[in-house]
Design an enzyme around this catalytic site. Structure first.
Site, PDB file in Angstrom:
ATOM      1  N   SER B 156       0.839  -1.194   0.000  1.00 42.83           N
ATOM      2  CA  SER B 156       0.000   0.000   0.000  1.00 42.83           C
ATOM      3  C   SER B 156       0.880   1.252   0.000  1.00 42.83           C
ATOM      4  CB  SER B 156      -0.931  -0.043   1.211  1.00 42.83           C
ATOM      5  OG  SER B 156      -1.984   0.857   1.049  1.00 42.83           O
ATOM      6  N   ASP B 326      -8.342  -6.718  -4.895  1.00 44.52           N
ATOM      7  CA  ASP B 326      -7.989  -5.384  -4.384  1.00 44.52           C
ATOM      8  C   ASP B 326      -8.518  -4.336  -5.359  1.00 44.52           C
ATOM      9  OD1 ASP B 326      -6.811  -3.029  -3.502  1.00 44.52           O
ATOM     10  OD2 ASP B 326      -4.802  -3.889  -3.290  1.00 44.52           O
ATOM     11  N   HIS B 359      -7.876  -5.350  -0.505  1.00 47.06           N
ATOM     12  CA  HIS B 359      -6.574  -4.707  -0.319  1.00 47.06           C
ATOM     13  C   HIS B 359      -5.850  -5.250   0.916  1.00 47.06           C
ATOM     14  CE1 HIS B 359      -3.563  -1.599  -0.537  1.00 47.06           C
ATOM     15  NE2 HIS B 359      -3.906  -1.074   0.614  1.00 47.06           N
TER      16      HIS B 359
END
Lengths: 204, 387
Positions: B156, B326, B359
């Site tokens: 991320s 995601d 995610h």
């Protein structure tokens, strides 16, 4: 490693940059890195194989011959390898062009549709041939662009590629004895293996 | 720097750099504290260091219990002896990002005001970028005498830092693993961040960012920000599997049967819990500062509009990992990155892990993901000659 992969490895000079398009389980990459000191990388369409290869420490990316070669710069590799896949890509001629743009040499293997068994089946039964090499029925086959060894040679001539080396290979990957006559190879060779370069690339 | 009211007083392992650093916005921030944790042993040749970069709301406590919540480190399933990022073999460093609130200089840090009194930066803290975060990390890595990191790994926003490391200090990064990330923050992601920030601004206890003066924190606003963001970390399939439409009856709460909010869906209860536990450990102004840094992230824009430029001639080995479900940092964006690296013939592995966990999958149990990290690092160590 399959026997024909050994033949491919034998065409590749040690310490060179190699891209294996359709690297599968990564056997050739691993061999080239460990035994030839090559900077060998792979592209593979099957995500399971990609994961397996990367988990073995091999540099492989998810992608395919039709869509991912165009992103590489010219002459990024010394050899670009395409094993037993040319007949299954969307645009074989474009794939070959890309291979010989991003690589100084291309190594291509494909199953030979000119093999006598296929010819006999077509002639006697009048139906799409089925052999151990061409083993899927016409409606299921991924092999949408079959060609013969002679067809491939014609394409190379049209595109200005120099055939630096060729050999016929049987299904197990053993080198077949038809090395003198391309016509006999086209009749008796189950697979074909070519080492190509562009006309403007010096022979190495 | 931990005396800030009303945050709990804590001391974090850190190094102070009196000269600080010049930020992308032009401001010279000094001094700069860099708080960090390390795991494993640095080899005599100092060649086995792996930097793990944390995400938006993470911190340096990657593999030991969090000092505020007591919960296990956020990647304790990945970093440790015998684990994929094996601390028996590698020296693992995790650094609280610049702008954070766990010991590295950020909006909650004290500065000397015009009247000579010490007060927190608050919203006066300069705008920072992902590259600024990486520059601050580089100060510490240099301080440790490490000339080349064996690998930089992060998911991320941590993945954005990985990319900045490889772009800014290519000779100091042998291998880079950007995970569940993108070479730029998308319009959709900026939009989500903006909703989070507006939730904080709308809280009367935010007091224009000077909430410490009133001995308050904008807990409701920050909790709503977290709840909304948390939805984006999951997937419909994960939410359905975890909560479905199940309802929780809480006696004495909401009262009369048939009233509008007499019962609560489990997913609501879960999000409220996520929100309320978050505000106990995170500073609202840090949240604003860091989300803004993410919004500014655009690797291409930093380099004449072509995200492959910073990687021209790179010798770094890349392993890009995305997750199929995601939708915050989708595989399509990871593929753009992979192709940008192809354009400069970089050494790239690119794997999409099949997962329905969204995610957050990079923090959760995904055996293929673990195998990929372990294998890539093993291959990296072999290529680096430290096998």
């Amino acid at each position: 490693m399959r026997l024909d992969q050994r033949l491919i490895a034998g065409m590749i000079r040690p310490g060179t940059r190699v891209l294996d398009v359709g690297s599968g389980d990564g056997a050739l990459l691993d061999h080239l890195f460990r035994n030839s000191g090559c900077d060998a990388r792979g592209i593979e369409i099957d995500m399971k194989e990609v994961t397996r290869s990367v988990a073995h420490g091999l540099p492989v990316m998810h992608g395919d011959a039709d869509h991912d070669l165009a992103h590489y710069p010219d002459n990024a590799f010394d050899y670009v390898v395409l094993q037993r896949t040319l007949q299954a890509v969307e645009r074989p001629r474009e794939v070959l062009r890309q291979m010989l743009r991003i690589g100084r040499h291309a190594i291509v293997s494909f199953p030979n549709f000119g093999h006598w068994r296929l010819r006999v089946q077509m002639l006697t039964r009048g139906r799409m041939p089925m052999t151990s090499v061409w083993s899927t029925p016409w409606y299921d086959t991924p092999n949408i662009h079959p060609c013969t060894i002679l067809d491939f040679l014609t394409l190379c001539e049209d595109e200005g590629y120099v055939v630096q080396q060729w050999m016929a290979v049987d299904e197990d990957g053993e080198r077949a004895p038809w090395r003198r006559s391309i016509r006999l190879a086209n009749l008796f060779g189950e697979q074909a293996l070519f080492l190509l370069r562009r006309k403007d690339t010096p022979r190495t | 720097m931990d005396q800030t009211v009303p945050a709990p007083s804590l001391s974090h392992q850190h190094v102070t750099f009196p000269d600080g650093l010049r930020l992308d916005c032009g401001f010279h921030l000094a001094p700069v504290d860099v708080a960090y944790r390390t795991y494993g042993t640095l080899s005599p040749a100092r060649d086995n260091a792996i930097l793990v970069c944390h995400a938006l709301t993470g911190d340096q406590y990657v593999a030991d219990p969090h000092p505020l919540t007591g919960k296990p480190g956020w990647w304790s399933r990945m970093v440790g002896p015998g684990l994929p990022i094996d601390t028996d073999r590698f020296f693992v460093i995790c650094i609280n990002v610049l702008g954070g609130c766990m010991g590295t200089t950020g909006p909650r840090s004290l500065r000397r005001g015009e009247d000579g009194r010490q007060e927190p930066w608050g919203t006066e803290f300069p705008a920072i970028t992902i590259r600024d975060m990486v520059r601050a990390q580089k100060l510490l890595i240099d301080h440790m005498g490490i000339s080349r990191l064996l690998a930089v790994v992060g998911g991320s926003m941590g993945g954005m830092q990985v990319l900045e490391w490889a772009a800014t200090y290519p000779d100091h990064v042998f291998a880079a693993m950007p995970i569940a990330t993108s070479p730029f923050h998308s319009a959709q992601n900026i939009a989500f961040n903006e909703v989070s920030r507006q939730a904080i601004f709308a809280d009367p206890q935010w007091h224009g960012g000077r909430y410490w003066e009133c001995n308050e924190i904008p807990a409701r606003g920050l909790a709503v920000a977290r709840m909304m963001a948390h939805i984006t970390y999951l997937s419909e399939a994960a939410l359905t599997r975890k909560f479905g439409r199940r309802v929780r009856h809480e006696p004495g709460r909401g009262g009369v049967p048939g009233s509008l909010f007499g019962e609560m869906f489990e997913v609501e209860s879960y999000l409220r819990h996520q929100g309320s536990s978050f505000v106990r450990r995170f500073d609202a102004n840090s949240y604003l500062t860091i989300t803004r840094a993410m919004d500014y992230f655009d690797l291409g824009a930093e380099h004449d509009g072509d995200m492959s430029h910073p990687f021209a001639g790179t010798r770094t080995r890349f392993c890009i990992i995305s997750f199929s479900s995601d939708w915050l940092f989708p595989t399509s964006q990871a593929r753009l990155l992979a192709r940008a690296l192809n354009r400069v013939a970089a050494n790239v592995s690119f794997v999409e892990i099949d997962s329905d966990k969204g995610h957050d999958a990079f923090l959760l149990d995904e055996p293929d993901f673990d195998r990929t990290i372990r294998g890539f690092l093993a291959g990296t160590a072999e290529h680096a000659g430290i096998a």
